[in-house]
Design a protein around this motif. Structure first.
Motif, PDB file in Angstrom:
ATOM      1  N   LYS A  17       0.813  -1.214   0.000  1.00 46.24           N
ATOM      2  CA  LYS A  17       0.000   0.000   0.000  1.00 46.24           C
ATOM      3  C   LYS A  17       0.854   1.276   0.000  1.00 46.24           C
ATOM      4  O   LYS A  17       0.611   2.184  -0.796  1.00 46.24           O
ATOM      5  N   SER A  18       1.847   1.319   0.897  1.00 44.79           N
ATOM      6  CA  SER A  18       2.683   2.534   0.992  1.00 44.79           C
ATOM      7  C   SER A  18       3.471   2.731  -0.292  1.00 44.79           C
ATOM      8  O   SER A  18       3.593   3.865  -0.787  1.00 44.79           O
ATOM      9  N   THR A  19       4.010   1.647  -0.824  1.00 43.63           N
ATOM     10  CA  THR A  19       4.792   1.721  -2.062  1.00 43.63           C
ATOM     11  C   THR A  19       3.909   2.237  -3.207  1.00 43.63           C
ATOM     12  O   THR A  19       4.321   3.101  -3.987  1.00 43.63           O
TER      13      THR A  19
HETATM   14  P1  ADP Z   1       2.169  -1.959   3.130  1.00 42.28           P
HETATM   15  O1  ADP Z   1       2.214  -0.460   3.172  1.00 42.28           O
HETATM   16  O2  ADP Z   1       0.966  -2.472   2.391  1.00 42.28           O
HETATM   17  O3  ADP Z   1       2.325  -2.632   4.444  1.00 42.28           O
HETATM   18  P2  ADP Z   1       4.701  -1.735   1.687  1.00 42.28           P
HETATM   19  O4  ADP Z   1       4.379  -0.766   0.614  1.00 42.28           O
HETATM   20  O5  ADP Z   1       5.514  -1.263   2.834  1.00 42.28           O
HETATM   21  O6  ADP Z   1       3.372  -2.458   2.217  1.00 42.28           O
HETATM   22  O7  ADP Z   1       5.396  -2.978   0.964  1.00 42.28           O
HETATM   23  C1  ADP Z   1       5.735  -4.155   1.662  1.00 42.28           C
HETATM   24  C2  ADP Z   1       6.911  -4.829   0.963  1.00 42.28           C
HETATM   25  O8  ADP Z   1       6.511  -5.236  -0.344  1.00 42.28           O
HETATM   26  C3  ADP Z   1       8.124  -3.918   0.746  1.00 42.28           C
HETATM   27  O9  ADP Z   1       9.263  -4.692   0.941  1.00 42.28           O
HETATM   28  C4  ADP Z   1       8.008  -3.483  -0.687  1.00 42.28           C
HETATM   29  O10 ADP Z   1       9.253  -3.220  -1.263  1.00 42.28           O
HETATM   30  C5  ADP Z   1       7.355  -4.681  -1.335  1.00 42.28           C
HETATM   31  N1  ADP Z   1       6.517  -4.261  -2.478  1.00 42.28           N
HETATM   32  C6  ADP Z   1       5.539  -3.334  -2.441  1.00 42.28           C
HETATM   33  N2  ADP Z   1       4.967  -3.183  -3.651  1.00 42.28           N
HETATM   34  C7  ADP Z   1       5.604  -4.048  -4.478  1.00 42.28           C
HETATM   35  C8  ADP Z   1       5.496  -4.372  -5.873  1.00 42.28           C
HETATM   36  N3  ADP Z   1       4.590  -3.758  -6.650  1.00 42.28           N
HETATM   37  N4  ADP Z   1       6.317  -5.297  -6.377  1.00 42.28           N
HETATM   38  C9  ADP Z   1       7.231  -5.919  -5.592  1.00 42.28           C
HETATM   39  N5  ADP Z   1       7.389  -5.670  -4.277  1.00 42.28           N
HETATM   40  C10 ADP Z   1       6.602  -4.738  -3.718  1.00 42.28           C
END
Ligand code: ADP
Length: 198
Positions: A17-19
């Motif tokens: 989500k954050s990404t």
């Molecule tokens: P959330 O905010 O949903 O908890 P994050 O955005 O922090 O999740 O992502 C969790 C993990 O997944 C991180 O290590 C990130 O690098 C990885 N990640 C996020 N989006 C993708 C993507 N589209 N493809 C591959 N890895 C991803």
């Protein structure tokens, strides 16, 4: 400018989500982050400090809300979480309303982990959920090293299942790869802007 288009972004823990929110920001979308809002509210001079102190004085340490103290309270008292949510939720709502009123952008994105659970989906023009296979979700969360499997299971049990989020969302972004997710973000932004220009 006409009223901005409102996108709600959600997804299970570790599903990206954050990404994905950062990818929307890179496309010029203004992002409000529910977790960051709670951090501000809990921090020094944050609006939640006083209301939490009124509930539980020892949960405020050096002028800020201590998450550790809140966790300890929640662990020992079954009613604690509901009482905390009852005072914090309206403050988060205010923060979100302020962002909506003050931000000038064609698209606003609201990054809200509990979007459906809190009913915030009703305020959105479009709801997007990020999703990845459950084994991948588990791998990503455990890789962070901030929680063990048991803690993850507890969080998963408290969140709406991925299948239900997928079914209720207007769009699902698969987060298998960064490039793939970026393409899906770009497609959504293009679609919204096209509609706005029509
Ligand atoms: P959330 O905010 O949903 O908890 P994050 O955005 O922090 O999740 O992502 C969790 C993990 O997944 C991180 O290590 C990130 O690098 C990885 N990640 C996020 N989006 C993708 C993507 N589209 N493809 C591959 N890895 C991803």
């Amino acid at each position: 400018m006409s009223r901005p288009f409102r996108i709600g972004l959600t997804g299970g823990i570790g599903m990206g989500k954050s990404t994905t929110a950062r990818m929307f920001a890179e496309e010029g979308v203004a992002v409000w982050d529910a977790d960051a809002a709670v951090h501000r509210l809990y921090g020094p001079k944050g609006a939640a400090v006083e209301v939490i102190a009124a509930l539980r004085p020892d949960a405020v340490v050096e002028g800020a809300v201590s998450r550790e103290a809140l966790r300890a309270w929640i662990a020992e008292d079954a009613a604690a979480l509901k009482r905390i949510e009852a005072v914090v939720h309206p403050l988060v709502q205010n923060d979100r309303a302020e962002f909506s009123a003050l931000t000038e952008a064609d698209i606003l994105l609201f990054d809200i982990p509990l979007l459906f659970e809190t009913g915030a989906d009703a305020d959105m023009d479009m709801v997007v959920t990020v999703s990845c296979p459950p084994e991948e979700q588990k791998r990503r969360v455990l890789e962070r090293g901030t929680m063990n499997e048991q803690a993850l299971e507890r969080i998963l049990a408290s969140q709406m299942p991925d299948a239900e989020k997928r079914a209720r969302a207007d769009r699902v972004i698969e987060t298998d790869t960064l490039e793939g997710a970026r393409d899906q973000v770009k497609a959504i932004v293009a679609e919204v802007r096209e509609k706005q220009d029509a």
